[in-house]
Design an enzyme around this catalytic site. Sequence first.
Site, short mmCIF file in Angstrom:
data_model
loop_
_atom_site.label_atom_id
_atom_site.label_comp_id
_atom_site.label_asym_id
_atom_site.label_seq_id
_atom_site.Cartn_x
_atom_site.Cartn_y
_atom_site.Cartn_z
N GLY A 1 0.83 -1.21 0.00
CA GLY A 1 0.00 0.00 0.00
C GLY A 1 0.86 1.25 0.00
O GLY A 1 1.04 1.89 1.04
N TYR A 2 1.41 1.58 -1.16
CA TYR A 2 2.22 2.79 -1.31
C TYR A 2 1.44 3.87 -2.07
O TYR A 2 1.14 4.92 -1.55
CB TYR A 2 3.52 2.48 -2.07
CG TYR A 2 4.70 1.99 -1.25
CD1 TYR A 2 4.53 1.25 -0.10
CD2 TYR A 2 6.00 2.27 -1.66
CE1 TYR A 2 5.63 0.79 0.62
CE2 TYR A 2 7.11 1.83 -0.94
CZ TYR A 2 6.91 1.09 0.20
OH TYR A 2 8.01 0.64 0.91
N GLU B 1 12.44 -3.89 -4.34
CA GLU B 1 11.40 -4.02 -5.37
C GLU B 1 12.01 -3.75 -6.75
O GLU B 1 11.76 -4.47 -7.71
CB GLU B 1 10.26 -3.04 -5.10
CG GLU B 1 9.18 -3.12 -6.16
CD GLU B 1 7.98 -2.20 -5.90
OE1 GLU B 1 8.06 -1.36 -4.98
OE2 GLU B 1 6.99 -2.33 -6.62
C1 LIG Z 1 1.97 -3.21 -12.98
C2 LIG Z 1 1.94 -2.25 -11.84
C3 LIG Z 1 1.87 -2.71 -10.53
C4 LIG Z 1 1.81 -1.79 -9.47
N1 LIG Z 1 1.67 -2.29 -8.19
C5 LIG Z 1 1.59 -1.43 -7.16
C6 LIG Z 1 1.39 -1.92 -5.83
O1 LIG Z 1 1.26 -3.13 -5.60
N2 LIG Z 1 1.30 -1.04 -4.82
C7 LIG Z 1 1.45 0.31 -5.03
O2 LIG Z 1 1.40 1.04 -4.05
N3 LIG Z 1 1.59 0.82 -6.26
C8 LIG Z 1 1.67 -0.02 -7.35
N4 LIG Z 1 1.82 0.47 -8.61
C9 LIG Z 1 1.79 1.92 -8.83
C10 LIG Z 1 3.14 2.50 -9.25
O3 LIG Z 1 4.04 2.51 -8.18
C11 LIG Z 1 2.86 3.90 -9.81
O4 LIG Z 1 2.04 3.76 -10.94
C12 LIG Z 1 4.15 4.63 -10.18
O5 LIG Z 1 4.90 4.95 -9.04
C13 LIG Z 1 3.86 5.91 -10.99
O6 LIG Z 1 2.94 6.72 -10.34
P1 LIG Z 1 1.65 7.28 -11.10
O7 LIG Z 1 0.96 6.12 -11.74
O8 LIG Z 1 0.88 8.08 -10.13
O9 LIG Z 1 2.21 8.17 -12.27
P2 LIG Z 1 2.70 9.70 -12.17
O10 LIG Z 1 3.61 9.85 -11.02
O11 LIG Z 1 1.49 10.58 -12.21
O12 LIG Z 1 3.53 9.86 -13.50
C14 LIG Z 1 2.91 10.12 -14.76
C15 LIG Z 1 4.01 10.31 -15.80
O13 LIG Z 1 4.81 11.45 -15.44
C16 LIG Z 1 6.19 11.08 -15.37
N5 LIG Z 1 6.84 11.81 -14.27
C17 LIG Z 1 6.36 12.01 -13.02
N6 LIG Z 1 7.25 12.70 -12.27
C18 LIG Z 1 8.33 12.93 -13.07
C19 LIG Z 1 9.59 13.57 -12.88
N7 LIG Z 1 9.91 14.12 -11.70
N8 LIG Z 1 10.46 13.59 -13.92
C20 LIG Z 1 10.15 13.02 -15.13
N9 LIG Z 1 8.96 12.41 -15.37
C21 LIG Z 1 8.07 12.35 -14.34
C22 LIG Z 1 6.19 9.59 -15.07
O14 LIG Z 1 7.40 8.99 -15.49
C23 LIG Z 1 4.99 9.12 -15.88
O15 LIG Z 1 5.36 8.92 -17.22
C24 LIG Z 1 1.86 -0.40 -9.71
C25 LIG Z 1 1.93 0.05 -11.03
C26 LIG Z 1 1.97 -0.83 -12.09
C27 LIG Z 1 2.01 -0.31 -13.50
#
Ligand SMILES: Cc1cc2nc3c(=O)[nH]c(=O)nc-3n(C[C@H](O)[C@H](O)[C@H](O)COP(=O)(O)OP(=O)(O)OC[C@H]3O[C@@H](n4cnc5c(N)ncnc54)[C@H](O)[C@@H]3O)c2cc1C
Length: 395
Positions: free
Chosen positions: A134-135, A250
């Site tokens: 739950g992150y 991870e």
């Molecule tokens: C298959 C899968 C499994 C997952 N499982 C889990 C899980 O079990 N538990 C959990 O807690 N989360 C999980 N996640 C979530 C994952 O950790 C997040 O999707 C990820 O950290 C990106 O966050 P976001 O989706 O909010 O995208 P955002 O942070 O909104 O990013 C959107 C876009 O902007 C870009 N971006 C954002 N900030 C910057 C920056 N500073 N510089 C350059 N580019 C940037 C990103 O690269 C991306 O392309 C999972 C995701 C996937 C796809």
Amino acid sequence: MTSSTDTADFRASTRAWLEANCPAEMRQPMTHEDDSVWGGCNAELSAAQKQWLDTMGSCGWTVPTWPKEYGGGGLSHAEAKVLAQEMAALGCRPPLVSFGIWMLGPALLKFGTEAQKLEHLPKIARGEIRWCQGYSEPNAGSDLASLASRAEDRGDHFIVNGQKIWTSYGDKADWIFCLVRTDTAKKHTGISFVLFDMTTPGVSTKPIQLISGKSPFCETFFDNVRVEKSNLVGSLNGGWDVAKYLLTHEREMIGAMGEAALPQSLQQIATAAAGLDEHGRLADPQLRAQIAEFDMDEAAFHATLERFGELAKARQAHPAMSSMLKYYGAELNKRRWELIMSAAGSDALEWASERSGQGGLTRTWLRTKGNSIEGGTSEVQLNVIAKRILELPGA
Ligand SMILES: Cc1cc2nc3c(=O)[nH]c(=O)nc-3n(C[C@H](O)[C@H](O)[C@H](O)COP(=O)(O)OP(=O)(O)OC[C@H]3O[C@@H](n4cnc5c(N)ncnc54)[C@H](O)[C@@H]3O)c2cc1C
């Protein structure tokens, strides 16, 4: 230090033991996602899966390097490598895969109290409890420290309210490791790391459908969830350190997918679709060149993984190493599956049929798109590498 004679003895006895104890069904290539054993209270296992899990779990070889008192095998890194090599040589499937092994376990070994280690690690090792992570939250992904799920201090316990998103297998997990805000006045230093049972009143999950047609993801909601203080890992408001340490594990785990073994090699898949020319080479020269390039990059990545492993053992690893592995391994795995799709030809596009295993290839190809998002996106890993390894000025 293990000598080469000791390692040779260990190799011989391990091989004999695996041959005697690994059921034949557990030595077949894995062809379906149900072939992976995730464990947990509600796991539905075949007799052979259960036998293999119980056998390996009872001697700690599901987590070979963890200490014996916490359910591990107490092996040295050299012995664990031999075990992995012998399992690969005999085609033994992993007895257990889990977020507990890859992520929570290492974090508990470093930050957990003795009571927490004794309570949770043996159950992870034996596959009795399945964990989820739950992150992420709707407004906290790449900028994870913006998370807002709140844990209010009520003396001997917290009351947690908020929402997580993208919780992989949240609906199948027994327990969750979770980041919560315990101080609203601070950002990184106002976060704590807690553990709780997913059946606690106030916890609910809602599956999210993916592009692959599957739904391993959930939205996870917390409505006045009681969490005992004994389930706080690390110090109050010190959860960011635990979270970052867990993320390095991870990222290494996701990066290692870059050298994932397949039931059939790329060459075999391509040969079945394109055939061979009069010299016995793959008939499609363009595909042949792409596969050769991929094979070289994969071999280089394998060598890099080995080198990083040695550096880690010598305690000389760079802290941003996990970002390098995660970035390259995720991109490599995506390339592998693009190539598999090209190599398999039009057959690979079958979505729903007996022959294609209900679109197994296509669904896996689509799933790999997530590799460069989960555990921190590729862009974020590049930022870390730029700042911490190349020492470029930060944004
Ligand atoms: C298959 C899968 C499994 C997952 N499982 C889990 C899980 O079990 N538990 C959990 O807690 N989360 C999980 N996640 C979530 C994952 O950790 C997040 O999707 C990820 O950290 C990106 O966050 P976001 O989706 O909010 O995208 P955002 O942070 O909104 O990013 C959107 C876009 O902007 C870009 N971006 C954002 N900030 C910057 C920056 N500073 N510089 C350059 N580019 C940037 C990103 O690269 C991306 O392309 C999972 C995701 C996937 C796809």
